[in-house]
Design a protein around this motif. Structure first.
Motif, PDB file in Angstrom:
ATOM      1  N   VAL A  48     -11.290  36.479 -13.859  1.00 33.17           N
ATOM      2  CA  VAL A  48     -12.650  36.897 -13.518  1.00 33.17           C
ATOM      3  C   VAL A  48     -13.579  35.737 -13.860  1.00 33.17           C
ATOM      4  CG1 VAL A  48     -14.491  38.560 -13.890  1.00 33.17           C
ATOM      5  CG2 VAL A  48     -12.102  39.305 -14.032  1.00 33.17           C
ATOM      6  N   ALA A  49     -14.216  35.160 -12.848  1.00 34.88           N
ATOM      7  CA  ALA A  49     -15.088  33.994 -13.052  1.00 34.88           C
ATOM      8  C   ALA A  49     -16.549  34.392 -12.904  1.00 34.88           C
ATOM      9  CB  ALA A  49     -14.746  32.902 -12.046  1.00 34.88           C
ATOM     10  N   GLY A  50     -17.393  33.861 -13.799  1.00 31.32           N
ATOM     11  CA  GLY A  50     -18.824  34.139 -13.749  1.00 31.32           C
ATOM     12  C   GLY A  50     -19.645  32.936 -14.139  1.00 31.32           C
ATOM     13  N   GLY A  51     -20.897  32.938 -13.759  1.00 30.74           N
ATOM     14  CA  GLY A  51     -21.760  31.791 -14.024  1.00 30.74           C
ATOM     15  C   GLY A  51     -22.117  31.621 -15.484  1.00 30.74           C
ATOM     16  N   HIS A  52     -22.352  32.743 -16.183  1.00 31.84           N
ATOM     17  CA  HIS A  52     -22.827  32.697 -17.569  1.00 31.84           C
ATOM     18  C   HIS A  52     -22.154  33.786 -18.395  1.00 31.84           C
ATOM     19  CE1 HIS A  52     -26.061  32.025 -14.553  1.00 31.84           C
ATOM     20  NE2 HIS A  52     -26.240  30.895 -15.230  1.00 31.84           N
ATOM     21  N   PRO A  53     -22.169  33.643 -19.712  1.00 32.45           N
ATOM     22  CA  PRO A  53     -21.788  34.763 -20.558  1.00 32.45           C
ATOM     23  C   PRO A  53     -22.651  35.974 -20.197  1.00 32.45           C
ATOM     24  CG  PRO A  53     -21.961  32.771 -21.876  1.00 32.45           C
ATOM     25  CD  PRO A  53     -22.503  32.429 -20.513  1.00 32.45           C
ATOM     26  N   ASP A  54     -22.042  37.073 -19.969  1.00 30.56           N
ATOM     27  CA  ASP A  54     -22.581  38.404 -19.601  1.00 30.56           C
ATOM     28  C   ASP A  54     -22.421  38.729 -18.121  1.00 30.56           C
ATOM     29  OD1 ASP A  54     -25.006  37.994 -17.937  1.00 30.56           O
ATOM     30  OD2 ASP A  54     -26.132  37.581 -19.755  1.00 30.56           O
ATOM     31  N   ASP A  55     -22.231  37.729 -17.233  1.00 32.73           N
ATOM     32  CA  ASP A  55     -22.067  38.028 -15.804  1.00 32.73           C
ATOM     33  C   ASP A  55     -20.776  38.803 -15.513  1.00 32.73           C
ATOM     34  OD1 ASP A  55     -24.469  36.995 -14.803  1.00 32.73           O
ATOM     35  OD2 ASP A  55     -23.667  34.960 -14.730  1.00 32.73           O
ATOM     36  N   PRO A  56     -19.605  38.328 -15.954  1.00 31.01           N
ATOM     37  CA  PRO A  56     -18.388  39.114 -15.710  1.00 31.01           C
ATOM     38  C   PRO A  56     -18.446  40.494 -16.358  1.00 31.01           C
ATOM     39  CG  PRO A  56     -17.829  36.860 -16.308  1.00 31.01           C
ATOM     40  CD  PRO A  56     -19.292  37.036 -16.592  1.00 31.01           C
ATOM     41  N   GLU A  57     -19.079  40.573 -17.538  1.00 31.11           N
ATOM     42  CA  GLU A  57     -19.131  41.838 -18.257  1.00 31.11           C
ATOM     43  C   GLU A  57     -19.994  42.859 -17.510  1.00 31.11           C
ATOM     44  OE1 GLU A  57     -19.273  38.761 -19.373  1.00 31.11           O
ATOM     45  OE2 GLU A  57     -19.239  38.645 -21.556  1.00 31.11           O
TER      46      GLU A  57
ATOM     47  N   ILE B  80     -11.319  35.533 -18.632  1.00 35.57           N
ATOM     48  CA  ILE B  80     -12.690  35.422 -18.155  1.00 35.57           C
ATOM     49  C   ILE B  80     -13.095  33.942 -18.221  1.00 35.57           C
ATOM     50  CG2 ILE B  80     -15.096  36.063 -18.511  1.00 35.57           C
ATOM     51  CD1 ILE B  80     -14.187  38.672 -19.705  1.00 35.57           C
ATOM     52  N   LEU B  81     -13.400  33.390 -17.066  1.00 34.63           N
ATOM     53  CA  LEU B  81     -13.801  31.988 -16.959  1.00 34.63           C
ATOM     54  C   LEU B  81     -15.308  31.913 -16.788  1.00 34.63           C
ATOM     55  CD1 LEU B  81     -13.099  28.953 -16.597  1.00 34.63           C
ATOM     56  CD2 LEU B  81     -12.868  29.420 -14.142  1.00 34.63           C
TER      57      LEU B  81
ATOM     58  N   PHE C 123     -13.968  28.331 -20.837  1.00 33.74           N
ATOM     59  CA  PHE C 123     -15.264  27.790 -20.429  1.00 33.74           C
ATOM     60  C   PHE C 123     -15.044  26.536 -19.580  1.00 33.74           C
ATOM     61  CE2 PHE C 123     -15.971  30.411 -24.059  1.00 33.74           C
ATOM     62  CZ  PHE C 123     -17.185  31.047 -23.811  1.00 33.74           C
ATOM     63  N   PHE C 124     -15.730  26.505 -18.421  1.00 34.68           N
ATOM     64  CA  PHE C 124     -15.509  25.429 -17.457  1.00 34.68           C
ATOM     65  C   PHE C 124     -16.237  24.151 -17.837  1.00 34.68           C
ATOM     66  CE2 PHE C 124     -16.245  23.365 -13.273  1.00 34.68           C
ATOM     67  CZ  PHE C 124     -14.914  23.207 -12.889  1.00 34.68           C
ATOM     68  N   GLY C 125     -17.376  24.280 -18.539  1.00 36.27           N
ATOM     69  CA  GLY C 125     -18.040  23.082 -19.040  1.00 36.27           C
ATOM     70  C   GLY C 125     -19.282  22.633 -18.305  1.00 36.27           C
ATOM     71  N   GLN C 126     -19.766  23.397 -17.320  1.00 34.41           N
ATOM     72  CA  GLN C 126     -21.028  23.018 -16.687  1.00 34.41           C
ATOM     73  C   GLN C 126     -22.197  23.530 -17.530  1.00 34.41           C
ATOM     74  OE1 GLN C 126     -21.813  23.136 -12.573  1.00 34.41           O
ATOM     75  NE2 GLN C 126     -19.789  22.439 -11.951  1.00 34.41           N
ATOM     76  N   ILE C 127     -23.397  23.096 -17.181  1.00 34.85           N
ATOM     77  CA  ILE C 127     -24.596  23.406 -17.965  1.00 34.85           C
ATOM     78  C   ILE C 127     -25.475  24.402 -17.218  1.00 34.85           C
ATOM     79  CG2 ILE C 127     -26.626  22.465 -19.124  1.00 34.85           C
ATOM     80  CD1 ILE C 127     -23.943  21.556 -20.297  1.00 34.85           C
TER      81      ILE C 127
ATOM     82  N   ILE D  17      -7.910  37.371  -8.267  1.00 36.38           N
ATOM     83  CA  ILE D  17      -9.130  36.645  -8.645  1.00 36.38           C
ATOM     84  C   ILE D  17     -10.364  37.464  -8.299  1.00 36.38           C
ATOM     85  CG2 ILE D  17     -10.483  34.546  -8.299  1.00 36.38           C
ATOM     86  CD1 ILE D  17      -7.878  33.181  -7.346  1.00 36.38           C
ATOM     87  N   PHE D  18     -11.328  37.468  -9.224  1.00 33.09           N
ATOM     88  CA  PHE D  18     -12.648  38.063  -8.991  1.00 33.09           C
ATOM     89  C   PHE D  18     -13.708  37.006  -9.292  1.00 33.09           C
ATOM     90  CE2 PHE D  18      -9.865  41.534 -10.097  1.00 33.09           C
ATOM     91  CZ  PHE D  18     -10.257  42.589  -9.288  1.00 33.09           C
ATOM     92  N   THR D  19     -14.732  36.933  -8.454  1.00 29.83           N
ATOM     93  CA  THR D  19     -15.837  36.018  -8.729  1.00 29.83           C
ATOM     94  C   THR D  19     -17.123  36.541  -8.099  1.00 29.83           C
ATOM     95  OG1 THR D  19     -16.511  33.694  -8.765  1.00 29.83           O
ATOM     96  CG2 THR D  19     -15.539  34.510  -6.713  1.00 29.83           C
TER      97      THR D  19
END
Length: 251
Positions: free
Chosen positions: A41-50, A69-70, A108-112, A138-140
């Protein structure tokens, strides 16, 4: 003339049946797998996948499947009056706590946050990440989203999925449809009623985002609305990429 009328009646009857069927939610056609799945499950920020599919994550882990969770970023720009490093430290810890509640692993993918991008190197890195995780499903993020970071996360995952062979079932999840996710028309649903308290707990642990204060006005309404569509108390909705295999969704 009589034959033409009969043909027209049959056509209208078939069209009505098709229209009615199209409005009825359907479940995944796959039965519960015998072997353990690895779910990404991939998301942009902490809390998006949740917030987007925390209930589905909880359903998978409750059945013994592995969920990774990525997070594209650590939410560096997500706390007012905090530096990027300060915010990242706080939100990183919240993400780890949320994953622990859901029984998922974090990566964590490492982008800002607020400065994400797509370059050739980003594409290559996400492809390598997908090969490393080697998920079964995969979910995104839904790609039509007001938040640039969400769109970028979605595009990077989609590109990696394409260039690793389009092997896995690929699903998009929504985040605050009508406010962020746009034109989201679900193909699949998951009943999250049995795990709704766990989902809420994983969302509310992100105290820096004040999610608990606003939840009833956005995410909660979406869970109830999708539940009405799926004829249960609470549900999460997804769009299946038809060019991908059909995946197992907890029923």
């Amino acid at each position: 003339m009589r034959n033409k009328k009969n043909i027209r009646r049959k056509f209208l009857k078939a069209g009505l049946a098709t229209s009615i069927a199209a409005t009825i939610p359907f479940e995944s056609v796959l039965s519960k797998p015998k072997d353990k799945l690895k779910v990404l499950v991939a998301g942009g920020h902490p809390d998006d996948p949740e917030t987007g599919c925390g209930g589905t994550i909880a359903r998978y882990t409750a059945e013994g499947h592995e969920v990774v969770i990525l997070y594209l970023t650590k939410g560096e720009a997500g706390i007012a009056n905090k530096s990027h490093n300060e915010a990242a430290t706080i939100r990183y810890k919240e993400a780890l706590q949320a994953c622990e509640i859901l029984g998922a692993k974090s990566k964590f993918f490492g982008q800002i946050d607020g400065n994400t991008g797509i370059t050739t190197e980003d594409y290559k890195k996400m492809e390598a990440t997908l090969k490393e995780i080697n998920p079964d499903i995969i979910f995104t993020h839904w790609p039509i989203d007001r938040h640039r970071d969400h769109r970028i996360c979605s595009m990077l995952i989609y590109d990696a999925w394409v260039y690793t062979g389009e092997k896995q079932p690929l699903y998009y999840y929504e985040v605050m449809s009508g406010v962020q996710s746009m034109n989201f028309n679900p193909t699949d649903y998951v009943d999250i009623s049995p795990v709704i308290a766990k989902k809420w707990k994983s969302c509310f642990i992100h105290k820096s985002q004040k999610i608990e204060e606003a939840y009833k006005d956005d995410h909660a309404k979406m869970e109830i609305f999708r539940g009405l569509e799926y004829q249960c108390d609470y549900a999460e909705a997804f769009v299946h990429v038809r060019q991908s295999p059909k995946g197992y969704l907890p029923s």
